[in-house]
Scaffold this motif. Structure first.
Motif, PDB file in Angstrom:
ATOM      1  N   THR A 159      34.604  22.175  15.228  1.00 49.32           N
ATOM      2  CA  THR A 159      33.960  21.177  14.374  1.00 49.32           C
ATOM      3  C   THR A 159      34.991  20.623  13.379  1.00 49.32           C
TER       4      THR A 159
ATOM      5  N   PRO B 267      33.817  17.490  19.036  1.00 49.68           N
ATOM      6  CA  PRO B 267      32.648  16.661  19.337  1.00 49.68           C
ATOM      7  C   PRO B 267      32.913  15.237  18.844  1.00 49.68           C
TER       8      PRO B 267
ATOM      9  N   ASN C 232      28.196  17.841  22.011  1.00 47.95           N
ATOM     10  CA  ASN C 232      28.293  18.545  20.730  1.00 47.95           C
ATOM     11  C   ASN C 232      29.293  19.708  20.808  1.00 47.95           C
TER      12      ASN C 232
ATOM     13  N   ASP D  73      19.994  20.309  19.796  1.00 49.46           N
ATOM     14  CA  ASP D  73      20.634  19.126  19.238  1.00 49.46           C
ATOM     15  C   ASP D  73      20.812  19.294  17.728  1.00 49.46           C
TER      16      ASP D  73
ATOM     17  N   GLN E 155      21.823  19.046  13.913  1.00 49.49           N
ATOM     18  CA  GLN E 155      22.144  17.893  13.074  1.00 49.49           C
ATOM     19  C   GLN E 155      22.284  18.343  11.633  1.00 49.49           C
TER      20      GLN E 155
ATOM     21  N   ARG F 282      27.613  22.453  12.215  1.00 49.26           N
ATOM     22  CA  ARG F 282      26.644  21.788  13.097  1.00 49.26           C
ATOM     23  C   ARG F 282      26.726  22.454  14.475  1.00 49.26           C
TER      24      ARG F 282
END
Ligand code: F0G
Length: 348
Positions: free
Chosen positions: A83, A106, A131, A231, A233, A240
């Motif tokens: 990330t 991502p 992701n 998913d 967020q 995340r």
């Protein structure tokens, strides 16, 4: 003097005569007394300021060992999904070790500073349409096929090195704090802290372990919900993550210490970021402010006992993600370059 993790804690790490003495002088970060917010919360509050590591996050503690071991074991390259912070750290240590580094991020979901770091340190950066969880699956498969060393926290050396943060806190306080509050994404860091405190306890250096409070964002809270999140967020892009690799050991840390997982909203995170900066002069990235958001919530709800010694881990530097900070504050007022304009603006 800063020595780096391999020298400072080599006796507790799996080093051999062939392990290269890699160092960017990581670790030895300050445990800053957070006086103003501590007074407001009625606790003895400290921040473990991990944003002062060489690449601006705690990842450097484990990365130095993972990359040194990759070099020792003859890996041709290192690879990771990230990330953002892991990739910055991997790229820097690979550069220092003279190894190629491949990074999977991502696409569109990494803070600008972290992306710039991975690129300037010379990594080959691929933005994956998907992701973090997907990027990690790809990195693992790529590593296995190509014989590259994967330097995500699935690499055991990463977590062995990250234990050093717990040791530094104990060395400085002379004991473990009552509570340790930290953000949780892939859940490696909470697992490493727990292993670090347990190790000191086995050496007879600690009487008790801290209570672990693991904090996630509402939109990416698999450990709070007890189910994977497809998913995830959150504004705190660092955490995340919907399928934490070290979920099992993170749960163990929390259960064993009678701690808890909590989640906080994006608004609470961003409010906490501003509070921390404007009340105590500490600028940490959004994910790193989730712990303070959790403490402020517990205080409001009367669930924060007075007088505790609490360490919150500021995992990453605020400068990595200036856009999210800037989006929540008033932009500067532009004035003419005259004393009259200054007088008018400041009411002199
Ligand atoms: N805080 C920051 C600033 C992070 O970058 C991360 C993780 C965490 C907290 C959570 O730590 O994953 O050990 O539970 N960043 C990883 C990365 C995923 O790719 O940089 P964790």
């Amino acid at each position: 003097m800063k020595k780096g993790i391999l020298r400072a804690y080599g006796k507790y790490l799996p080093l051999t005569a062939d392990t290269p003495a890699l160092s960017l002088c990581e670790g030895d970060t300050p445990l800053v007394p957070v006086c103003n917010l501590g007074r407001e919360l009625s606790v003895n509050l400290f921040a473990k300021y991990e944003g002062l590591n060489p690449t601006g996050s705690f990842k450097d503690r484990g990365m130095v060992l993972a990359v040194a071991k990759a070099l020792e074991e003859g890996a041709r390259a290192v690879i990771c999904a990230s990330t953002g912070n892991t990739s910055a750290s991997a790229a820097a240590y690979a550069a220092a070790a003279g190894m190629p580094c491949f990074v999977l991020l991502p696409a569109g979901a990494v803070a600008l500073g972290k992306l710039a770091q991975a690129m300037i340190y010379g990594a080959r950066v691929l933005a994956v349409r998907g992701n973090f969880d997907r990027a990690l699956e790809m990195a693992r498969e790529g590593a296995a096929r190509a014989g590259y060393a994967i330097v995500n926290s699935v690499n055991p050396y990463r977590l062995l090195g990250q234990r050093s943060a717990a040791w530094e806190i104990c060395d400085e306080l002379g004991r473990a704090p009552d509570w340790l509050v930290l953000p949780v994404g892939n859940a490696g860091n909470i697992s490493a802290y727990c292993a670090g405190f347990e190790f000191y306890s086995e050496l007879g250096l600690l009487k008790s372990l801290p209570r672990f409070i693991g904090v996630q964002a509402d939109g990416a809270a698999p450990l709070v919900r007890g189910a994977e999140v497809d998913d995830p967020q959150t504004v705190a892009t660092a955490i995340r993550i919907g399928r934490p690799v070290s979920a099992r050991t993170a749960r163990r840390a929390v259960e064993m210490t009678d701690g808890r997982f909590m989640s906080v909203s994006d608004d609470e995170i961003m409010d906490a970021q501003r509070e921390l900066a404007s009340s105590d002069g500490l600028f940490a990235e959004p994910a790193s402010c989730a712990p303070l958001a959790a403490l402020l919530r517990l205080k409001r709800e009367g669930e924060l006992p007075k007088g505790l010694t609490v360490v919150m881990v500021l995992t990453g530097n605020g400068l990595k993600d200036p856009d999210s900070a800037r989006s929540r504050v008033r932009p500067p007022e532009e004035i003419d370059g005259t004393f009259e304009a200054l007088s008018e603006a400041l009411g002199l």
